[in-house]
Design a protein around this motif. Structure first.
Motif, PDB file in Angstrom:
ATOM      1  N   LEU A 176       0.723  -1.350  -0.142  1.00 43.72           N
ATOM      2  CA  LEU A 176       0.279   0.105   0.310  1.00 43.72           C
ATOM      3  C   LEU A 176       0.867   1.327   0.160  1.00 43.72           C
ATOM      4  O   LEU A 176       0.664   1.998  -0.591  1.00 43.72           O
ATOM      5  CB  LEU A 176      -0.511   0.313   0.966  1.00 43.72           C
ATOM      6  N   LEU A 177       2.013   0.617   0.497  1.00 42.78           N
ATOM      7  CA  LEU A 177       2.447   2.236   0.812  1.00 42.78           C
ATOM      8  C   LEU A 177       3.407   2.600   0.029  1.00 42.78           C
ATOM      9  O   LEU A 177       3.344   3.798  -1.144  1.00 42.78           O
ATOM     10  CB  LEU A 177       4.209   2.585   1.608  1.00 42.78           C
ATOM     11  N   ARG A 178       4.076   1.462  -1.153  1.00 42.15           N
ATOM     12  CA  ARG A 178       4.448   1.775  -2.738  1.00 42.15           C
ATOM     13  C   ARG A 178       3.198   2.420  -3.953  1.00 42.15           C
ATOM     14  O   ARG A 178       3.835   2.942  -3.876  1.00 42.15           O
ATOM     15  CB  ARG A 178       4.970   0.500  -2.764  1.00 42.15           C
ATOM     16  N   GLY A 179       2.335   1.678  -3.119  1.00 43.27           N
ATOM     17  CA  GLY A 179       1.626   1.995  -4.691  1.00 43.27           C
ATOM     18  C   GLY A 179       0.915   4.238  -4.084  1.00 43.27           C
ATOM     19  O   GLY A 179       0.991   4.415  -4.890  1.00 43.27           O
ATOM     20  N   LEU A 219      12.575   3.097   5.253  1.00 44.24           N
ATOM     21  CA  LEU A 219      11.386   2.890   3.777  1.00 44.24           C
ATOM     22  C   LEU A 219      10.500   3.449   3.383  1.00 44.24           C
ATOM     23  O   LEU A 219      10.848   3.063   1.649  1.00 44.24           O
ATOM     24  CB  LEU A 219      10.860   1.569   5.444  1.00 44.24           C
ATOM     25  N   VAL A 220      10.380   4.419   3.785  1.00 42.30           N
ATOM     26  CA  VAL A 220       9.185   5.477   3.013  1.00 42.30           C
ATOM     27  C   VAL A 220      10.141   5.405   1.936  1.00 42.30           C
ATOM     28  O   VAL A 220       9.881   6.312   0.861  1.00 42.30           O
ATOM     29  CB  VAL A 220       8.995   6.859   4.381  1.00 42.30           C
ATOM     30  N   LEU A 221      11.658   5.931   2.370  1.00 40.14           N
ATOM     31  CA  LEU A 221      12.405   7.289   1.122  1.00 40.14           C
ATOM     32  C   LEU A 221      12.939   5.593  -0.026  1.00 40.14           C
ATOM     33  O   LEU A 221      12.951   5.840  -0.806  1.00 40.14           O
ATOM     34  CB  LEU A 221      14.037   7.003   1.953  1.00 40.14           C
ATOM     35  N   ALA A 222      13.049   4.254   1.026  1.00 37.46           N
ATOM     36  CA  ALA A 222      13.379   3.042  -0.164  1.00 37.46           C
ATOM     37  C   ALA A 222      12.093   3.188  -1.088  1.00 37.46           C
ATOM     38  O   ALA A 222      12.574   2.766  -1.943  1.00 37.46           O
ATOM     39  CB  ALA A 222      14.054   2.218   0.948  1.00 37.46           C
ATOM     40  N   LEU A 223      11.053   2.923  -0.622  1.00 42.14           N
ATOM     41  CA  LEU A 223      10.393   2.833  -1.842  1.00 42.14           C
ATOM     42  C   LEU A 223       9.642   3.802  -2.711  1.00 42.14           C
ATOM     43  O   LEU A 223       8.749   4.232  -3.806  1.00 42.14           O
ATOM     44  CB  LEU A 223       8.905   1.988  -0.626  1.00 42.14           C
ATOM     45  N   THR A 224      10.366   4.660  -2.277  1.00 39.78           N
ATOM     46  CA  THR A 224      10.302   5.926  -3.029  1.00 39.78           C
ATOM     47  C   THR A 224      10.351   6.053  -4.352  1.00 39.78           C
ATOM     48  O   THR A 224      11.565   5.550  -4.706  1.00 39.78           O
ATOM     49  CB  THR A 224      10.416   7.389  -2.801  1.00 39.78           C
ATOM     50  N   PRO A 225       9.473   5.912  -5.719  1.00 40.51           N
ATOM     51  CA  PRO A 225      10.024   5.388  -6.826  1.00 40.51           C
ATOM     52  C   PRO A 225      10.592   6.821  -7.848  1.00 40.51           C
ATOM     53  O   PRO A 225      10.771   7.725  -7.518  1.00 40.51           O
ATOM     54  CB  PRO A 225       8.736   5.866  -7.644  1.00 40.51           C
TER      55      PRO A 225
END
Ligand SMILES: Nc1ncnc2c1ncn2[C@@H]1O[C@H](COP(=O)(O)OP(=O)(O)OP(=O)(O)O)[C@@H](O)[C@H]1O
Ligand SMILES: [Mg+2]
Length: 225
Positions: A176-179, A219-225
């Protein structure tokens, strides 16, 4: 409006760390803070947002810790996923859209230029999926500020769940965070840091949750496209 001081005869239909929610009748609920917090600010904000077409429960009355509002019927967005009734991509778009629509509401006089009305706790447990669509509840943290800060707080909360102790929800929260990040774009690091700072001072978090905040922010930074 008469609000009962004694709630022992009422059905408690929900509540979390700071408030209890009771059914008053089929159409109305009472949300009552347990401490000496006032519901006045959120009641005013909710009424303002409703007048601007944003999906919130209609406010009937508020005084001191009490807020009497429209009783909604439906599961939370989180419950919908767990029941398999909502896929994560659709949910991510919906959550991002609820942020964008909120930030498009003209702010009240209290806001500085560039600021908007923020929710600051807009996660899937605070969205009820009702017959009239997704409705946002739990406006206890609402304040004016930069829209990106609301996105940072929501992304951080999702990341906290994705890296937290509740094993079954970790993987869906991560997706969900990724999306969500795909929809809203990069969250400014300074605002993410601010969100970590504010949440570390939040008495509703326990020691382990506080200690996990840097991992969640990473994790927020890692999943930021
Ligand atoms: N207007 C409403 N109509 C129906 N149910 C509601 C309404 N508002 C809240 N609830 C129920 O009460 C629960 C908790 O509400 P809310 O999130 O406002 O309280 P809270 O104490 O801040 O909870 P938490 O600390 O977990 O965020 C909701 O998940 C929902 O089940
Ligand atoms: Mg809540």
């Amino acid at each position: 409006m008469l609000v009962p001081a004694d709630v022992s005869g009422l059905e408690r239909i929900g509540g979390g760390r700071q408030a209890d929610v009771y059914a008053l009748d089929e159409r109305r609920v009472l949300r009552r803070y347990r401490g000496d917090l006032s519901a006045g600010h959120e009641a005013t904000t909710m009424a303002y947002l409703a007048a601007h077409g944003y999906p919130v429960p209609a406010v009937h009355h508020s005084a001191g810790p009490d807020l009497v509002m429209e009783r909604l019927t439906g599961r939370t967005m989180a419950q919908e996923w767990l029941a398999g009734a909502l896929d994560l991509d659709t949910g991510a778009r919906l959550l991002a859209g609820l942020h964008q629509d909120l930030h498009a509401v003209p702010p009240t006089g209290a806001a500085a230029p560039g600021e908007a009305i923020l929710h600051l706790d807009l996660h899937p447990d605070n969205v009820l999926m009702t017959g009239r669509g997704a409705v946002v509840i739990d406006w206890s943290n609402t304040a004016a500020g930069p829209p990106d800060y609301d996105l940072a707080v929501s992304a951080l909360i999702l990341a906290e769940v994705a890296t937290g102790r509740l094993d079954p929800v970790r993987a869906p929260a991560r997706e969900l965070l990724r999306g969500f990040l795909r929809e809203v774009g990069p969250v400014p690091v300074a605002l993410l840091d601010r969100a970590v700072g504010v949440r570390s001072g939040d008495g509703n978090l326990d020691e382990a949750e506080r200690a996990n905040l840097p991992t969640a922010a990473a994790l927020v930074l890692a999943l930021t496209p």
